[in-house]
Write a protein that holds these residues in place. Structure first.
Motif, PDB file in Angstrom:
ATOM      1  N   PHE A  80       0.834  -1.204   0.000  1.00 27.45           N
ATOM      2  CA  PHE A  80       0.000   0.000   0.000  1.00 27.45           C
ATOM      3  C   PHE A  80       0.869   1.255   0.000  1.00 27.45           C
ATOM      4  CE2 PHE A  80      -1.775   3.401   2.614  1.00 27.45           C
ATOM      5  CZ  PHE A  80      -2.873   3.752   1.848  1.00 27.45           C
ATOM      6  N   ALA A  81       1.833   1.298   0.930  1.00 34.16           N
ATOM      7  CA  ALA A  81       2.684   2.485   1.032  1.00 34.16           C
ATOM      8  C   ALA A  81       3.518   2.673  -0.230  1.00 34.16           C
ATOM      9  CB  ALA A  81       3.590   2.362   2.259  1.00 34.16           C
ATOM     10  N   GLY A  82       4.051   1.574  -0.772  1.00 30.42           N
ATOM     11  CA  GLY A  82       4.857   1.680  -1.983  1.00 30.42           C
ATOM     12  C   GLY A  82       4.080   2.218  -3.165  1.00 30.42           C
ATOM     13  N   VAL A  83       2.889   1.706  -3.366  1.00 29.98           N
ATOM     14  CA  VAL A  83       2.066   2.171  -4.491  1.00 29.98           C
ATOM     15  C   VAL A  83       1.696   3.633  -4.319  1.00 29.98           C
ATOM     16  CG1 VAL A  83      -0.184   1.914  -5.616  1.00 29.98           C
ATOM     17  CG2 VAL A  83       1.195  -0.098  -5.129  1.00 29.98           C
ATOM     18  N   ARG A  84       1.311   4.020  -3.091  1.00 29.25           N
ATOM     19  CA  ARG A  84       0.924   5.413  -2.864  1.00 29.25           C
ATOM     20  C   ARG A  84       2.122   6.358  -3.067  1.00 29.25           C
ATOM     21  NH1 ARG A  84      -4.329   6.579  -3.068  1.00 29.25           N
ATOM     22  NH2 ARG A  84      -4.040   8.305  -1.653  1.00 29.25           N
ATOM     23  N   LEU A  85       3.305   5.920  -2.638  1.00 34.31           N
ATOM     24  CA  LEU A  85       4.488   6.767  -2.815  1.00 34.31           C
ATOM     25  C   LEU A  85       4.892   6.857  -4.280  1.00 34.31           C
ATOM     26  CD1 LEU A  85       6.603   5.702   0.275  1.00 34.31           C
ATOM     27  CD2 LEU A  85       5.416   7.872  -0.073  1.00 34.31           C
ATOM     28  N   ILE A  86       4.802   5.751  -5.009  1.00 35.47           N
ATOM     29  CA  ILE A  86       5.131   5.779  -6.438  1.00 35.47           C
ATOM     30  C   ILE A  86       4.192   6.735  -7.176  1.00 35.47           C
ATOM     31  CG2 ILE A  86       5.105   4.433  -8.580  1.00 35.47           C
ATOM     32  CD1 ILE A  86       6.094   2.045  -6.876  1.00 35.47           C
ATOM     33  N   LEU A  87       2.911   6.706  -6.797  1.00 33.13           N
ATOM     34  CA  LEU A  87       1.934   7.578  -7.446  1.00 33.13           C
ATOM     35  C   LEU A  87       1.975   9.013  -6.930  1.00 33.13           C
ATOM     36  CD1 LEU A  87      -1.141   5.171  -7.581  1.00 33.13           C
ATOM     37  CD2 LEU A  87       0.348   5.859  -9.461  1.00 33.13           C
ATOM     38  N   LYS A  88       2.826   9.254  -5.911  1.00 35.31           N
ATOM     39  CA  LYS A  88       2.932  10.576  -5.283  1.00 35.31           C
ATOM     40  C   LYS A  88       1.585  11.027  -4.727  1.00 35.31           C
ATOM     41  CE  LYS A  88       6.968  12.166  -7.779  1.00 35.31           C
ATOM     42  NZ  LYS A  88       7.563  13.209  -8.586  1.00 35.31           N
ATOM     43  N   ARG A  89       0.949  10.119  -4.015  1.00 36.93           N
ATOM     44  CA  ARG A  89      -0.326  10.414  -3.363  1.00 36.93           C
ATOM     45  C   ARG A  89      -0.147  10.380  -1.859  1.00 36.93           C
ATOM     46  NH1 ARG A  89      -4.824  10.425  -7.022  1.00 36.93           N
ATOM     47  NH2 ARG A  89      -3.821  10.382  -9.042  1.00 36.93           N
ATOM     48  N   SER A  90      -1.091  10.948  -1.158  1.00 39.77           N
ATOM     49  CA  SER A  90      -1.067  10.939   0.299  1.00 39.77           C
ATOM     50  C   SER A  90      -1.225   9.506   0.815  1.00 39.77           C
ATOM     51  CB  SER A  90      -2.214  11.806   0.823  1.00 39.77           C
ATOM     52  OG  SER A  90      -2.382  11.602   2.205  1.00 39.77           O
ATOM     53  N   LEU A  91      -0.511   9.196   1.898  1.00 37.64           N
ATOM     54  CA  LEU A  91      -0.655   7.862   2.478  1.00 37.64           C
ATOM     55  C   LEU A  91      -1.987   7.699   3.196  1.00 37.64           C
ATOM     56  CD1 LEU A  91       2.907   7.120   3.858  1.00 37.64           C
ATOM     57  CD2 LEU A  91       1.822   6.210   1.819  1.00 37.64           C
ATOM     58  N   TRP A  92      -2.607   8.793   3.593  1.00 40.07           N
ATOM     59  CA  TRP A  92      -3.886   8.708   4.277  1.00 40.07           C
ATOM     60  C   TRP A  92      -5.010   8.618   3.243  1.00 40.07           C
ATOM     61  CZ3 TRP A  92      -6.031   6.980   8.246  1.00 40.07           C
ATOM     62  CH2 TRP A  92      -7.329   7.310   8.581  1.00 40.07           C
ATOM     63  N   SER A  93      -5.570   7.428   3.132  1.00 38.21           N
ATOM     64  CA  SER A  93      -6.685   7.173   2.226  1.00 38.21           C
ATOM     65  C   SER A  93      -7.496   6.034   2.821  1.00 38.21           C
ATOM     66  CB  SER A  93      -6.180   6.801   0.838  1.00 38.21           C
ATOM     67  OG  SER A  93      -7.254   6.461   0.003  1.00 38.21           O
ATOM     68  N   PRO A  94      -8.514   6.341   3.619  1.00 39.03           N
ATOM     69  CA  PRO A  94      -9.247   5.293   4.335  1.00 39.03           C
ATOM     70  C   PRO A  94      -9.795   4.188   3.438  1.00 39.03           C
ATOM     71  CG  PRO A  94      -9.891   7.466   5.122  1.00 39.03           C
ATOM     72  CD  PRO A  94      -9.013   7.678   3.931  1.00 39.03           C
ATOM     73  N   VAL A  95     -10.272   4.534   2.281  1.00 36.21           N
ATOM     74  CA  VAL A  95     -10.840   3.515   1.396  1.00 36.21           C
ATOM     75  C   VAL A  95      -9.757   2.545   0.938  1.00 36.21           C
ATOM     76  CG1 VAL A  95     -11.954   3.144  -0.838  1.00 36.21           C
ATOM     77  CG2 VAL A  95     -12.710   5.011   0.624  1.00 36.21           C
ATOM     78  N   TRP A  96      -8.606   3.067   0.497  1.00 33.19           N
ATOM     79  CA  TRP A  96      -7.543   2.200  -0.003  1.00 33.19           C
ATOM     80  C   TRP A  96      -6.847   1.444   1.124  1.00 33.19           C
ATOM     81  CZ3 TRP A  96      -7.905   0.475  -4.527  1.00 33.19           C
ATOM     82  CH2 TRP A  96      -8.450   1.254  -5.537  1.00 33.19           C
TER      83      TRP A  96
END
Length: 114
Positions: A80-96
């Motif tokens: 989860f953290a790797g994908v969010r960081l690669i996409l340059k998105r916030s790590l806080w995403s309750p749904v994901w």
């Protein structure tokens, strides 16, 4: 009588803004492809740990099965953290976060209920 082909128009030069927009779009696509590749590789680790947990549980090693399922949760968190960081998105995403935790939670419920 031969016909001459119609003249080809001269190439249109792109402005600096157009080139910058194209480069930004290319980088977005590159990040998405990298995220899909990272996910496709790491999801095998999650599902492999869950599968091994059920094999261990069938062998009577319930404690080891729970530990292996919890390990799948660790791998899911890293994924989860790797994908969010690669996409340059916030790590806080309750749904994901819920989607990433779903396989581990489902396996734990199945192991503890059965």
């Amino acid at each position: 009588m031969t016909q001459t082909p119609p003249p080809t128009p001269a190439p249109v030069r792109k402005t600096r803004e157009q080139r910058a927009a194209e480069l930004a779009a290319l980088r977005t696509v590159q990040r998405r492809v990298a995220a899909v590749g990272f996910f496709a590789i790491t999801v095998h680790g999650i599902l492999g740990c869950i599968g091994l947990a059920f094999v261990l549980d069938n062998q009577g090693r319930h404690g080891d099965a729970i530990a292996m399922t919890l390990m799948s949760g660790v791998i899911a968190a890293i994924t989860f953290a790797g994908v969010r960081l690669i996409l340059k998105r916030s790590l806080w995403s309750p749904v994901w976060i819920a989607v990433a935790a779903a396989p581990t939670v489902g396996a734990l419920v199945a192991l503890l209920a059965g």
